[in-house]
Design a protein around this motif. Structure first.
Motif, mmCIF file in Angstrom:
data_model
loop_
_atom_site.group_PDB
_atom_site.id
_atom_site.type_symbol
_atom_site.label_atom_id
_atom_site.label_comp_id
_atom_site.label_asym_id
_atom_site.label_seq_id
_atom_site.Cartn_x
_atom_site.Cartn_y
_atom_site.Cartn_z
ATOM 1 N N LYS A 215 -1.207 8.000 -4.127
ATOM 2 C CA LYS A 215 -1.014 8.718 -2.859
ATOM 3 C C LYS A 215 -2.300 9.414 -2.428
ATOM 4 O O LYS A 215 -2.692 9.361 -1.256
ATOM 5 C CB LYS A 215 0.089 9.773 -3.007
ATOM 6 C CG LYS A 215 1.498 9.251 -3.061
ATOM 7 C CD LYS A 215 2.450 10.446 -3.151
ATOM 8 C CE LYS A 215 3.887 10.022 -3.337
ATOM 9 N NZ LYS A 215 4.777 11.210 -3.463
ATOM 10 N N ALA A 216 -2.954 10.095 -3.363
ATOM 11 C CA ALA A 216 -4.162 10.852 -3.037
ATOM 12 C C ALA A 216 -5.290 9.931 -2.587
ATOM 13 O O ALA A 216 -6.014 10.224 -1.631
ATOM 14 C CB ALA A 216 -4.601 11.683 -4.243
ATOM 15 N N ILE A 217 -5.456 8.785 -3.264
ATOM 16 C CA ILE A 217 -6.521 7.851 -2.893
ATOM 17 C C ILE A 217 -6.237 7.226 -1.534
ATOM 18 O O ILE A 217 -7.134 7.083 -0.694
ATOM 19 C CB ILE A 217 -6.691 6.773 -3.979
ATOM 20 C CG1 ILE A 217 -7.191 7.410 -5.285
ATOM 21 C CG2 ILE A 217 -7.666 5.693 -3.519
ATOM 22 C CD1 ILE A 217 -7.131 6.482 -6.487
ATOM 23 N N LEU B 141 0.832 -1.203 0.000
ATOM 24 C CA LEU B 141 0.000 0.000 0.000
ATOM 25 C C LEU B 141 0.866 1.252 0.000
ATOM 26 O O LEU B 141 0.533 2.252 -0.635
ATOM 27 C CB LEU B 141 -0.925 -0.008 1.219
ATOM 28 C CG LEU B 141 -2.011 1.061 1.265
ATOM 29 C CD1 LEU B 141 -3.030 0.851 0.160
ATOM 30 C CD2 LEU B 141 -2.698 1.071 2.623
ATOM 31 N N ASP B 142 1.987 1.196 0.703
ATOM 32 C CA ASP B 142 2.864 2.355 0.827
ATOM 33 C C ASP B 142 3.819 2.514 -0.347
ATOM 34 O O ASP B 142 4.455 3.560 -0.485
ATOM 35 C CB ASP B 142 3.682 2.265 2.121
ATOM 36 C CG ASP B 142 2.820 2.400 3.372
ATOM 37 O OD1 ASP B 142 1.743 3.022 3.280
ATOM 38 O OD2 ASP B 142 3.213 1.878 4.434
ATOM 39 N N GLU C 148 -7.354 18.908 0.933
ATOM 40 C CA GLU C 148 -6.142 19.716 1.112
ATOM 41 C C GLU C 148 -4.909 18.965 0.602
ATOM 42 O O GLU C 148 -4.078 19.519 -0.118
ATOM 43 C CB GLU C 148 -5.977 20.083 2.583
ATOM 44 C CG GLU C 148 -4.779 20.976 2.853
ATOM 45 C CD GLU C 148 -4.686 21.386 4.312
ATOM 46 O OE1 GLU C 148 -3.676 22.020 4.683
ATOM 47 O OE2 GLU C 148 -5.607 21.071 5.080
ATOM 48 N N TYR C 149 -4.805 17.701 0.974
ATOM 49 C CA TYR C 149 -3.674 16.877 0.520
ATOM 50 C C TYR C 149 -3.730 16.679 -0.988
ATOM 51 O O TYR C 149 -2.716 16.769 -1.685
ATOM 52 C CB TYR C 149 -3.712 15.531 1.238
ATOM 53 C CG TYR C 149 -2.544 14.623 0.935
ATOM 54 C CD1 TYR C 149 -1.298 14.827 1.532
ATOM 55 C CD2 TYR C 149 -2.682 13.553 0.058
ATOM 56 C CE1 TYR C 149 -0.230 13.998 1.264
ATOM 57 C CE2 TYR C 149 -1.614 12.716 -0.226
ATOM 58 C CZ TYR C 149 -0.388 12.939 0.376
ATOM 59 O OH TYR C 149 0.671 12.116 0.107
ATOM 60 N N ARG D 180 2.981 8.138 -15.877
ATOM 61 C CA ARG D 180 3.559 7.317 -14.813
ATOM 62 C C ARG D 180 3.547 8.075 -13.481
ATOM 63 O O ARG D 180 3.175 7.531 -12.453
ATOM 64 C CB ARG D 180 4.993 6.912 -15.176
ATOM 65 C CG ARG D 180 5.167 6.327 -16.585
ATOM 66 C CD ARG D 180 4.759 4.892 -16.689
ATOM 67 N NE ARG D 180 4.863 4.354 -18.038
ATOM 68 C CZ ARG D 180 5.939 3.762 -18.553
ATOM 69 N NH1 ARG D 180 7.036 3.682 -17.840
ATOM 70 N NH2 ARG D 180 5.913 3.252 -19.762
ATOM 71 N N SER D 181 3.982 9.329 -13.522
ATOM 72 C CA SER D 181 3.985 10.135 -12.303
ATOM 73 C C SER D 181 2.562 10.413 -11.826
ATOM 74 O O SER D 181 2.278 10.417 -10.624
ATOM 75 C CB SER D 181 4.728 11.452 -12.551
ATOM 76 O OG SER D 181 4.654 12.299 -11.429
ATOM 77 N N ALA D 182 1.648 10.632 -12.760
ATOM 78 C CA ALA D 182 0.248 10.877 -12.402
ATOM 79 C C ALA D 182 -0.352 9.675 -11.689
ATOM 80 O O ALA D 182 -1.125 9.821 -10.732
ATOM 81 C CB ALA D 182 -0.565 11.215 -13.647
ATOM 82 N N VAL D 183 -0.016 8.456 -12.148
ATOM 83 C CA VAL D 183 -0.500 7.242 -11.495
ATOM 84 C C VAL D 183 -0.015 7.192 -10.048
ATOM 85 O O VAL D 183 -0.785 6.913 -9.120
ATOM 86 C CB VAL D 183 -0.033 5.987 -12.266
ATOM 87 C CG1 VAL D 183 -0.211 4.736 -11.419
ATOM 88 C CG2 VAL D 183 -0.810 5.851 -13.568
ATOM 89 N N LYS D 184 1.259 7.466 -9.842
ATOM 90 C CA LYS D 184 1.830 7.355 -8.501
ATOM 91 C C LYS D 184 1.264 8.423 -7.558
ATOM 92 O O LYS D 184 0.974 8.148 -6.391
ATOM 93 C CB LYS D 184 3.351 7.421 -8.574
ATOM 94 C CG LYS D 184 3.932 6.218 -9.322
ATOM 95 C CD LYS D 184 5.440 6.286 -9.481
ATOM 96 C CE LYS D 184 5.946 5.063 -10.240
ATOM 97 N NZ LYS D 184 7.420 5.027 -10.342
#
Length: 260
Positions: free
Chosen positions: A219-221, A101-102, A235-236, A211-215
């Motif tokens: 994080k956001a989800i 997950l991390d 906010e995050y 690729r960066s958008a996926v990562k």
């Protein structure tokens, strides 16, 4: 990559930005003993450092089990005969379970056969789960006089809701692939012969996007799932949105889209 080697109970194969972790204890239904868990700890630590990894697939050798859970022989005998650091060991295992997950990249559990106990905990911490028809899922800890660990109670409630999580744990029963899909425990169920192709299709889709958008989306989800309210999540999310907006990836992909 040479550093993805010398594990005792797993293999890590990397090709074209995709890492495949495979358990190799088919005679024990790929049970997660301490040796396997420590191999996983090292593998995910190395993957975390490798920013060229776009996706990770976790699977078990053979068609009998993804992983049937902990090696129960390790828990036999009176408590006083066990290492007094057992609670510390469980804290360590929690960090290992949630490593998928991390991780910076999406992680997919490819499940064929039994996925139970600790194996199910690990799969629940993956971002997606794809199962072959005939797979079975369960949390039989109450059958051995124990309770689920590794933060799995919280994670199960997140995925399937409180009522279904209680049913799975308190009855110590198993559910089939159709029920697992119906309650949202797995994303897809496919015939066994189509499992590799289905997972490969998901990986291809991930690699075909930013690729960066996926990562950053992962994080956001993740943060939204644990946020106390929508404002904290927003906010995050806004900070990540601006971080992604500043990338060359975003600029190039927008330009490509506008040129079509």
């Amino acid at each position: 990559m040479s550093f993805y080697s010398a594990y005792d109970s797993i293999t890590v194969d990397v090709a074209d930005g995709v890492a495949t972790i495979e358990f190799h204890r088919p005679e024990k239904y790929n049970a997660l003993n301490t040796e396997v868990m420590l191999d996983l700890q090292r593998a995910f630590a190395e993957l975390q450092l490798d920013r060229d990894i776009d996706a990770v697939v976790v699977t078990g050798e053979g068609e009998d089990a993804f992983s049937a859970g902990a090696d129960i022989e390790q828990y036999a005998g009176p408590a006083e005969e066990h290492d007094p650091r057992q609670k510390d060991r469980q804290d360590l295992f929690y960090d290992i379970y949630r490593a998928p997950l991390d991780l910076h990249a999406p992680v997919i559990a490819k499940i064929d056969g039994y996925c139970a106990g600790g194996g199910l905990i690990l799969a629940m911490y993956c971002d997606m789960r794809v199962a072959a028809e005939g797979s079975q899922f369960g949390v039989p800890t109450c059958n051995i006089g124990q309770i689920p660990t590794g933060g799995s109670n919280y994670r199960a409630v997140q995925l399937v809701g409180e009522a279904k999580a209680k049913e799975l744990v308190l009855t110590a029963g198993f559910i089939d692939d159709e029920e697992a899909h119906r309650i949202g425990l797995v994303n897809h169920v496919v015939p066994s012969e189509d499992l590799d192709e289905k997972v490969a299709g998901i990986v291809d889709a991930i690699q075909s996007t930013g690729r960066s958008a996926v990562k950053n989306s992962k994080k956001a989800i993740n943060q939204a799932a644990d946020a106390p309210d929508i404002d904290a999540a927003r906010e995050y999310e806004a900070d990540l949105w601006w971080e992604q907006f500043a990338t060359d990836e975003r600029r190039n992909l927008v330009d490509e889209f506008n040129e079509e």
